[in-house]
Design a protein around this motif. Structure first.
Motif, PDB file in Angstrom:
ATOM      1  N   TYR A  31       0.840  -1.198   0.000  1.00  0.00           N
ATOM      2  CA  TYR A  31       0.000   0.000   0.000  1.00  0.00           C
ATOM      3  C   TYR A  31       0.871   1.243   0.000  1.00  0.00           C
ATOM      4  O   TYR A  31       0.615   2.210  -0.694  1.00  0.00           O
ATOM      5  N   ASN A  32       1.894   1.237   0.835  1.00  0.00           N
ATOM      6  CA  ASN A  32       2.899   2.282   0.820  1.00  0.00           C
ATOM      7  C   ASN A  32       4.158   1.815   1.532  1.00  0.00           C
ATOM      8  O   ASN A  32       4.184   0.731   2.134  1.00  0.00           O
ATOM      9  N   GLN A  51       3.615   6.446  -1.528  1.00  0.00           N
ATOM     10  CA  GLN A  51       2.428   5.644  -1.827  1.00  0.00           C
ATOM     11  C   GLN A  51       2.750   4.683  -2.966  1.00  0.00           C
ATOM     12  O   GLN A  51       3.677   4.895  -3.743  1.00  0.00           O
ATOM     13  N   ARG A  93       3.429  -1.285   4.251  1.00  0.00           N
ATOM     14  CA  ARG A  93       2.063  -1.673   4.608  1.00  0.00           C
ATOM     15  C   ARG A  93       1.482  -2.443   3.433  1.00  0.00           C
ATOM     16  O   ARG A  93       1.697  -2.084   2.276  1.00  0.00           O
ATOM     17  N   GLY A  97      -6.596  -6.027   5.423  1.00  0.00           N
ATOM     18  CA  GLY A  97      -6.326  -6.021   6.860  1.00  0.00           C
ATOM     19  C   GLY A  97      -4.894  -5.686   7.206  1.00  0.00           C
ATOM     20  O   GLY A  97      -4.601  -5.374   8.354  1.00  0.00           O
ATOM     21  N   THR A  99      -3.265  -3.150   5.974  1.00  0.00           N
ATOM     22  CA  THR A  99      -2.969  -1.742   5.754  1.00  0.00           C
ATOM     23  C   THR A  99      -2.633  -1.018   7.040  1.00  0.00           C
ATOM     24  O   THR A  99      -1.905  -0.038   7.042  1.00  0.00           O
ATOM     25  N   ASN A 100      -3.167  -1.517   8.149  1.00  0.00           N
ATOM     26  CA  ASN A 100      -2.906  -0.875   9.434  1.00  0.00           C
ATOM     27  C   ASN A 100      -1.642  -1.394  10.106  1.00  0.00           C
ATOM     28  O   ASN A 100      -1.376  -1.047  11.249  1.00  0.00           O
ATOM     29  N   LYS A 101      -0.889  -2.241   9.415  1.00  0.00           N
ATOM     30  CA  LYS A 101       0.253  -2.883  10.043  1.00  0.00           C
ATOM     31  C   LYS A 101       1.523  -2.550   9.276  1.00  0.00           C
ATOM     32  O   LYS A 101       1.644  -2.839   8.088  1.00  0.00           O
ATOM     33  N   LEU A 102       2.476  -1.947   9.970  1.00  0.00           N
ATOM     34  CA  LEU A 102       3.787  -1.680   9.393  1.00  0.00           C
ATOM     35  C   LEU A 102       4.684  -2.899   9.594  1.00  0.00           C
ATOM     36  O   LEU A 102       4.800  -3.402  10.709  1.00  0.00           O
TER      37      LEU A 102
END
Lengths: 114, 118
Positions: A31-32, A51, A93, A97, A99-102
């Motif tokens: 995602y980024n 991004q 990321r 699900g 996307t909130n996890k680095l």
């Protein structure tokens, strides 16, 4: 499972040199991607975020590039200074699900010699 | 504006003891998270929260509990400390968990909590 690798683990350069730090990731569906700096005994400071649709981002003497197809990012530091000495980490990321996890690499310890 | 505040900075625990690492932010961020940093392994996500009352597991959640009763606070509880939980713990917060494209969505990290379990 996404894995992020940073090579070299440590780097020492003389002041004024331009340098490149490398980050590679195994799953190109990101995602980024973000670059951080960590000073000894301190938390992380965000440097640049790219991004998935972007190829590069610049901030001052820093330029980060992203090549998703090859699973690579580089952080270019121009005209290095002793104050740039720190550990540099990259993190990605995923989508959905994730996307909130680095997911972090293990970092490159940079020493700039005066 | 204090940013992300973690307490305590240093703690020594005996195996089997429980404790809570505190994390507070004053930036009205919805997203908060806990990481642990171990030599040679980078930072690994333990738990995260996308808002008050909402938490989820990260990569290494076993042995840890979290709750998010307010936007400002996100404590991390060690239920029964083990030597494998010796680590440096970082709390982080941002407006959202995705990074986004706005400079206002920068993720902020606390200065870390050094935990030793003997």
């Amino acid at each position: 499972k996404q894995e992020v690798t940073q090579i070299p683990a440590a780097l020492s350069v003389p002041e004024g040199e331009n340098l490149v730090l490398n980050c590679s990731f195994t799953d190109s569906a990101i995602y980024n991607l973000q670059w951080f700096r960590q000073d000894p005994g301190k938390g992380l400071t965000s440097l640049l975020l790219i991004q998935s649709s972007q190829r590069e981002q610049t901030s001052g003497r820093l330029n980060a590039s992203l090549d998703k197809s090859s699973g690579r990012s580089t952080l270019y530091i121009a005209a290095s200074q002793p104050g740039d000495s720190a550990t540099y980490l990259c993190a990605v990321r995923g989508y959905g699900g994730a996307t909130n996890k680095l997911i972090f690499g293990t970092g490159t310890l940079l020493a700039v010699q005066p | 504006n204090a940013g992300v505040t973690q307490t305590p900075k240093f703690q020594v625990l005996k195996t089997g003891q429980s404790m809570t690492l505190q994390c507070a932010q004053d930036m009205n961020h919805e997203y908060m998270s806990w990481y642990r940093q171990d030599p040679g392994m980078g930072l690994r996500l333990i738990h995260y929260s996308v808002g008050a009352g909402i938490t989820d597991q990260g990569e290494v959640p076993n042995g840890y509990n979290v709750s998010r009763s307010t936007t400002e606070d996100f404590p991390l509880r060690l239920l029964s400390a083990a030597p494998s939980q010796t680590s440096v713990y970082f709390c982080a917060s941002s407006y959202t968990g995705t990074g986004g494209s706005s400079s206002g969505n920068t993720i902020y990290f606390g200065e870390g909590s050094w935990l030793t379990v003997v």
